[in-house]
Design an enzyme around this catalytic site. Sequence first.
Site, PDB file in Angstrom:
ATOM      1  N   CYS A   2      55.236  42.723  37.621  1.00  0.00           N
ATOM      2  CA  CYS A   2      56.605  43.199  37.519  1.00  0.00           C
ATOM      3  C   CYS A   2      57.324  43.006  38.847  1.00  0.00           C
ATOM      4  O   CYS A   2      56.761  42.489  39.807  1.00  0.00           O
ATOM      5  CB  CYS A   2      56.624  44.681  37.143  1.00  0.00           C
ATOM      6  SG  CYS A   2      55.667  45.071  35.667  1.00  0.00           S
ATOM      7  N   VAL A  53      52.032  42.774  30.076  1.00  0.00           N
ATOM      8  CA  VAL A  53      50.777  42.035  30.017  1.00  0.00           C
ATOM      9  C   VAL A  53      49.677  42.860  29.346  1.00  0.00           C
ATOM     10  O   VAL A  53      48.884  42.342  28.563  1.00  0.00           O
ATOM     11  CB  VAL A  53      50.332  41.605  31.438  1.00  0.00           C
ATOM     12  CG1 VAL A  53      48.929  41.017  31.423  1.00  0.00           C
ATOM     13  CG2 VAL A  53      51.327  40.593  32.004  1.00  0.00           C
ATOM     14  N   ASP A 102      47.309  50.147  32.530  1.00  0.00           N
ATOM     15  CA  ASP A 102      46.700  50.387  33.836  1.00  0.00           C
ATOM     16  C   ASP A 102      47.676  51.115  34.757  1.00  0.00           C
ATOM     17  O   ASP A 102      47.266  51.793  35.707  1.00  0.00           O
ATOM     18  CB  ASP A 102      46.217  49.078  34.472  1.00  0.00           C
ATOM     19  CG  ASP A 102      47.344  48.092  34.745  1.00  0.00           C
ATOM     20  OD1 ASP A 102      48.301  48.041  33.945  1.00  0.00           O
ATOM     21  OD2 ASP A 102      47.257  47.352  35.741  1.00  0.00           O
ATOM     22  N   VAL A 291      48.901  19.443  36.598  1.00  0.00           N
ATOM     23  CA  VAL A 291      50.110  18.693  36.898  1.00  0.00           C
ATOM     24  C   VAL A 291      49.765  17.219  37.097  1.00  0.00           C
ATOM     25  O   VAL A 291      48.697  16.875  37.616  1.00  0.00           O
ATOM     26  CB  VAL A 291      50.804  19.246  38.168  1.00  0.00           C
ATOM     27  CG1 VAL A 291      49.946  19.031  39.407  1.00  0.00           C
ATOM     28  CG2 VAL A 291      52.177  18.627  38.363  1.00  0.00           C
TER      29      VAL A 291
END
Length: 610
Positions: A2, A53, A102, A291
């Site tokens: 966050c 999450v 959590d 990538v």
Amino acid sequence: MCGITGWVSFRRDLTQEAAELAAMTATMSCRGPDASGTWAVPHAALGHRRLAVIDLPGGAQPMTVDTPDGPVTMVYSGEAYNFTELRDELRRRGARFTTDSDTEVVLRGYLEWGEALVDRLNGMYAFAIWDTRADKLVMIRDRMGIKPFYYYETEDGVLFGSEPKAILANRLAERVITTDGLRELFSFAKTPGTGVWEGLRELRPGHLAVVDRAGLRETCYWQLEVTEHTDSTEETVAHVRSLLDDIIRRQLVADVPRCMLLSGGLDSSAMTAIAALQVQEHGEVIRSFAVDFPNQAENFRAEDISPTQDTPFVHAVAEHIVCEHRDIMLDGGAMADPATRAAAVGARDLPIGFGDRDNSLYLLFKAIREESTVALSGESADEVFGGYPWFHNEKREADTFPWLAGADSPMNPASLLDAGLAAKLDLETYKADQYRQALSEVPYKDSETGLERRMREVCYLHLTRMVQTLLDRKDRMSMAVGLEVRVPFCDHRLVQYVFNTPWSLKSFDGREKSILRGATKDVLPESVANRKKSGYPGNFDPAYLSAIQAHARELVSTGHEVLEFHDRASVLAACEAGIAEITGHQRSGLERFLDMATWLDQRNPTLKLG
């Protein structure tokens, strides 16, 4: 994962500052696209943006627990990987939970243990708790500094946030850059605690700070320590593998789609292979992304830090472990696009990046975010296990940070600086001062001499300076698109154990990262297990170089204020250099020139150069 922010003021009524708090919180929207929340009492105001999450329905923030003596409220960013065990222990002590998050475990852990909670946490986190019972703010950052945390002291309190932009959104924070701030920008020394902006501080890894009416006090709760290593080579290798198995299992826990960042190097391949075995236990197939660039085979240039192309090794791993893999193709035009550069510089808050490697990392994360919310990365394994070339050549003996040693160092962002400014900044003296300060912190064993003593220093420098630059880059580029990236190799148990492993054991097979190779070669194809260190790939598309040269010429022609920092003739010479003739310093100098111009346009800092 966050974005957090807040304001403590003992002379104001912050319940009347809703607009200011909302503005600070809004700057963190990229870090938390799923929800927003604010909370205020007269002397404290907290803001939060959430990326959900774990426990998607629960876990809303700011989170408050009412006590008989007043509410205790927290804003939290990150993950506590041992929250299940902590929750069980707290329940045995009488705690009652209303969510499965959590976040609540951490908050109730503080109610039970106070600031000593930090000794029990395993994870990546940055959080702040306003404790009404004592009218104090407690700010805490994880041991390795995986998650960012900044603060700015005011006359009667403090401003804080996950990123500088949250703090700079408050009218009390002045956007001033001093001479020392510029030195930090151009030195690549990454001085712990320095926020570059005047008055802005970074809460150091493994530190906590308390703010009350008496002021702000920052203390260290964890640091690298010297212990005696008594395990044999075989025992060391086995213990590292056991730790990795536990770490990766914990970090795969999520209630959203997760994936692996796979480069085909030893670090990411070992991590991905172990993860693949673990999810197969539940009948799942791990996903991975890498990538790549069009025509990379034709354009690739071998460099000391990147001697081989990634793609063949990536595909070898994907086939060996049977994962669901996708290459993300990025062309030079997309990476040179001013909009991409603006996004990357805006994410970093400062022009301190790695040029095209920052731009491509931003675009890679943006593409991954369309399919996953959590990714595991092999970042920091080189710092932990000794993977860089300069761990193993003469640069490790240089009287400076090893990654800055030698005229050929790729980390020379000051190459096109104006001569007068360069003289004023005196970067060589600044870097020497920071180097001596870093060495003064190194813990030694009394018995260490010669190479073992020097490698203790080199490892410490990487684990406290170099790794911070890379973790910050990883965090900013990923969170700019709302992607949570976890770093198993930064688990403090692993870092502390390997730090105390003698250098002779770290290189027992005569190669880099001997312990990691020994611990994971059973799950890897032989070509990858024996692959030489190769860093995050650069882009060698001629179209990219042509585009950044054109952008730089345009800035010179318009007389952009960035020319106050750079030598016009040197910039133009770099603009006119051919594809085959341009030096690495010229190219990185052009990229820094463009980054600096972008940052000046975005932030409009006031310069105070003494």
